[in-house]
Design an enzyme around this catalytic site. Sequence first.
Site, PDB file in Angstrom:
ATOM      1  N   ASP A 115      37.847  23.299 124.038  1.00 30.80           N
ATOM      2  CA  ASP A 115      38.491  24.067 125.094  1.00 30.80           C
ATOM      3  C   ASP A 115      37.530  24.942 125.889  1.00 30.80           C
ATOM      4  OD1 ASP A 115      40.453  25.113 126.680  1.00 30.80           O
ATOM      5  OD2 ASP A 115      40.969  26.703 125.277  1.00 30.80           O
ATOM      6  N   ASP A 363      38.635  23.883 134.666  1.00 28.33           N
ATOM      7  CA  ASP A 363      39.174  23.893 133.307  1.00 28.33           C
ATOM      8  C   ASP A 363      39.417  22.477 132.810  1.00 28.33           C
ATOM      9  OD1 ASP A 363      40.307  25.011 130.963  1.00 28.33           O
ATOM     10  OD2 ASP A 363      42.310  24.684 131.782  1.00 28.33           O
TER      11      ASP A 363
END
Length: 485
Positions: A115, A363
């Site tokens: 992540d 992201d």
Amino acid sequence: MATLRTLPLSLLLLSLSSYSLSTPLPPSNPSSSFKVALIHRDSPYSPMHDSSVSSSDIFGLSVDRSVFRIRYIRSVLAGKSSPLKIESPVKVAPFEYLMRVGIGTPAKPYWLIADTGSDLTWTQCRPCDICFKQKAPIFDPSSSSTYHPLKCSTPLCRALEGDRICDGSSCQYQYAYGDGSATLGNLSTETFTFESPKSTVASLNPSILAKSSSGATGINPTKTSTSTSLSTNHVIGAKIKGIGFGCSFSNTGNMGGDGEAGLVGLGGGPLSLVSQIGSSISNKFSYCLASRHENNTMSVLNFGKNADISGPNVSSTPIVQMKAIPTFYFLNLSDISIGSKRLHIPQGTFDPSPSGDSGLIIDSGTTMTVLSSMAFSSVLKGLNKTAEFPPLDNPPEPFEACYKVPDPHRITGLPDITFHFSGNADWKWEPRNSFYIMPKNVVCLLMGRSSDISILGNMQQQNMVVEYDLKEKKLSFAPARCSQF
Ligand SMILES: *[C@@H]1O[C@H](CO)[C@@H](O)[C@H](O)[C@H]1NC(C)=O
Ligand SMILES: *[C@@H]1O[C@H](CO)[C@@H](O)[C@H](O)[C@H]1NC(C)=O
Ligand SMILES: *[C@@H]1O[C@H](CO)[C@@H](O)[C@H](O)[C@H]1NC(C)=O
Ligand SMILES: *[C@@H]1O[C@H](CO)[C@@H](O)[C@H](O)[C@H]1NC(C)=O
Ligand SMILES: *[C@@H]1O[C@H](CO)[C@@H](O)[C@H](O)[C@H]1NC(C)=O
């Protein structure tokens, strides 16, 4: 080995060519490189893969997760949530990519979320007061010879700031959510082993590997430590000592059940994996996300020198980090073009703001790109002017712009879309990368509207190699065929 001990985060690169699995590279190696497989949660390699779910349902679910992901990012920016843990009191765990990681000595294999939107690497640990169900046995620190709790006086513990508890001398973190749920753990250090893409695939699904053209068919990674039958330059992974991580013993949020057992933090904050091992990997990592329309492909995450990209087609733009929340990678988006026409989006629209009222984050955990409302409206207007077809009257949710085209697999009549980042860095999508193919020759713009923060999502990062240079604070990107990486 005395020098090794003085390097708490020394990176130990393992290669079968000259070293056995237990022998580290000499510490004089100034920068090491390794790569791991990034597995999309819906790919056939993933522990969450469910072949009974149709591809349109799969897409719908990933859009749902996007919505939760944006909520997560917003709440972190608003200071209402912590970037330490992606776990949040929502029913949908908002992440997309996984990696195989061995924790401890001897290494126990786990699936962890990779992540770019969180910092702390963590897993659930025994003895656990309240743990979510996970498929792999919960990590037991007492069965690892390399587990060490961290003292409160350590820089990593201090980096937890307001989220740390220091009653005794050992460092704990606690984060309470607005709804009363909380997560607690011991901040500790441990040895992490990262598997190379080939050993990952071989361990997961030999049948898929056999179908691919790879000559590595049939490698059984449980045997690689003793086997000498691999090709001599085949890097099988990396072992890193002394990674600070969260050993979590209380989790009242909703997560797990899907096969994941925690998270690897690739964010920009001091606690993240990439920040911790920074100098050993030249402060660089890169990834190349394979198209999800292609079957049996893996994406690749590179650390160190081999993350470097260069060449005539590489563009670079500054990474802007907020002092208050260094986790997120903001980019300076200055304008957008539809076809060859600039939209002339007002200056300042994408100026990063610490509160998250504006700015654009890149992201890996958000599926669909979202743009702040005004910018998104300009995009729709620009499309209206350039598209050779009228938009559909009632586009299916969550889309706002859909078109009926003669051939959805070779989209013509719809424009390229370009994001102009500062530094003369243009990120351009052909229609097949910015439109999603629906049934009945309908294609829909794969972008949505946000009331505040804008996010460059992972769908729009497919087939682009993206390098994060954390020292130069620079993001570089270039078109690539990621399935061949
Ligand atoms: C956390 O640390 C405390 C002591 O500081 C210890 O009693 C407990 O077992 C640890 N829990 C885990 C899950 O490591
Ligand atoms: C991928 O697999 C599906 C189902 O197995 C098949 O229908 C489809 O044609 C494949 N796509 C490609 C690009 O090979
Ligand atoms: C750069 O892009 C051009 C045009 O898209 C392409 O023909 C060329 O092969 C690319 N060069 C490299 C090194 O990828
Ligand atoms: C962002 O872009 C604006 C205008 O394009 C420019 O004035 C500013 O200096 C840029 N910021 C950074 C950090 O590059
Ligand atoms: C695009 O055109 C359609 C009609 O063709 C119109 O209903 C819609 O409002 C237009 N959208 C924008 C953003 O201009």
